[in-house]
Scaffold this active site. Structure first.
Site, PDB file in Angstrom:
ATOM      1  CG  ASP A  29      17.141  11.175   3.403  1.00 47.16           C
ATOM      2  OD1 ASP A  29      18.094  10.540   3.896  1.00 47.16           O
ATOM      3  OD2 ASP A  29      17.247  12.326   2.947  1.00 47.16           O
TER       4      ASP A  29
ATOM      5  N   GLY B 286      18.848  10.987   8.091  1.00 45.72           N
ATOM      6  CA  GLY B 286      20.183  11.557   8.082  1.00 45.72           C
ATOM      7  C   GLY B 286      20.757  11.683   9.479  1.00 45.72           C
ATOM      8  CG  ASN B 287      24.829  12.575   9.977  1.00 41.89           C
ATOM      9  OD1 ASN B 287      25.143  11.476  10.393  1.00 41.89           O
ATOM     10  ND2 ASN B 287      25.360  13.100   8.881  1.00 41.89           N
ATOM     11  CB  THR B 288      20.145  16.572  11.981  1.00 46.35           C
ATOM     12  OG1 THR B 288      21.540  16.869  12.007  1.00 46.35           O
ATOM     13  CG2 THR B 288      19.438  17.452  13.002  1.00 46.35           C
TER      14      THR B 288
ATOM     15  CE  LYS C 105      15.686  15.078   4.616  1.00 43.72           C
ATOM     16  NZ  LYS C 105      16.474  15.940   3.688  1.00 43.72           N
TER      17      LYS C 105
ATOM     18  CE1 TYR D 120      34.462   8.022  -1.366  1.00 43.49           C
ATOM     19  CE2 TYR D 120      33.857   6.703   0.543  1.00 43.49           C
ATOM     20  CZ  TYR D 120      34.104   7.938  -0.032  1.00 43.49           C
ATOM     21  OH  TYR D 120      33.988   9.074   0.729  1.00 43.49           O
TER      22      TYR D 120
ATOM     23  N   GLY E 213      28.650   7.089   2.329  1.00 46.51           N
ATOM     24  CA  GLY E 213      27.309   7.231   2.906  1.00 46.51           C
ATOM     25  C   GLY E 213      26.220   6.988   1.877  1.00 46.51           C
TER      26      GLY E 213
ATOM     27  CG  ASP F 283      23.634  10.694   3.091  1.00 50.13           C
ATOM     28  OD1 ASP F 283      24.650   9.984   2.962  1.00 50.13           O
ATOM     29  OD2 ASP F 283      23.599  11.694   3.860  1.00 50.13           O
ATOM     30  NE  ARG F 284      29.756  11.759  -0.109  1.00 45.63           N
ATOM     31  CZ  ARG F 284      31.036  11.396  -0.056  1.00 45.63           C
ATOM     32  NH1 ARG F 284      31.511  10.805   1.039  1.00 45.63           N
ATOM     33  NH2 ARG F 284      31.834  11.639  -1.075  1.00 45.63           N
TER      34      ARG F 284
END
Length: 246
Positions: free
Chosen positions: A6, A8-10, A13, A92, A99, A101-102
């Protein structure tokens, strides 16, 4: 061995599991690195039967990750958002703009018997409402780090963003740094309190699943007899497995 990622933006993991059984996932350790180079060093000479990936990164980052993973496995799966999956319809009109992850958190949170809320507290704060068989919609707003950086101006008086201590919502600050941190704590607190109350009334959401770097911190502040909040660090990985096995 199977590798789950996973990104993410930062942070990036990852989890290593022997099989894709969900109970086994929740017994596994989550590891965290900053980038592909660090991941490469951690994986070293390891090889995997399969690799499943959730990534919100730009194309160039994903290409670097894919190059590494193809050295580790002949089966590399990058998850993508779709109009529907696992019995859930995306809210959507252009699902590719949601995203991944969402989307994976939505799939994992979905309950065929009740409406559930998901809140991610990371670089951004995102909120999604999931009723039986359908994603209703959500919010995106700046997270704590982005809010702090937005106030790190070139003026003479600037907050110290490196200070690590406990700040408190509604507490008045005695310095610019305290004013900024306490103000942002208050902003996030008020947002969470408002949406939990509003969607409990509007959509009968009684259960909220919180993820992200701030998920555990905030989940301890809002559970009540009417609304339950739960920190769920495995939620995106859970959705990744569900989507792959569909």
């Amino acid at each position: 061995m199977i590798l789950l990622i996973d990104w993410g933006n930062t942070h990036l993991k990852f989890i290593e599991v022997d099989s894709l059984e969900l109970p086994l996932l929740y017994q596994s350790k989550i590891y965290q690195v900053e980038n592909v180079d660090e991941l490469s060093k951690r994986l070293m000479a390891k090889n995997y039967e399969q690799v499943l990936v959730s990534s919100v990164r730009v194309t160039e980052d994903n290409q670097l990750l894919e190059l590494l993973l193809k050295e580790k496995s002949t089966q590399v799966f990058f998850a993508k958002t779709a109009h529907s999956a696992c019995g859930v319809k995306c809210a959507y009109a252009a699902p590719e703009l949601l995203g991944i992850d969402r989307w994976l958190a939505i799939l994992a949170a979905h309950d065929p018997k009740e409406t559930v809320g998901v809140i991610s507290l990371g670089t951004a704060i995102t909120l999604d409402i999931v009723k039986p068989k359908a994603h209703v919609g959500g919010h995106i707003l700046p997270g704590k780090r982005l809010l702090l950086s937005s106030l790190n101006t070139t003026g003479q008086v600037r907050p110290d963003l490196t200070v690590q201590k406990n700040y408190h919502a509604f507490q008045l600050g005695g310095s610019t740094t305290e004013c900024v941190h306490n103000g942002i704590e208050t902003l996030i607190h008020c947002y969470l309190n408002s949406v939990l109350e509003h969607y409990h009334i509007e959509n009968s959401v009684k259960r909220w699943l919180l993820i992200g770097g701030g998920g555990k911190y905030w989940s301890n502040k809002f559970s009540s007899d009417l609304v339950k909040t739960e920190y769920c660090p495995y939620l995106v990985f859970d959705g990744l497995i569900r989507l792959y096995l569909e």
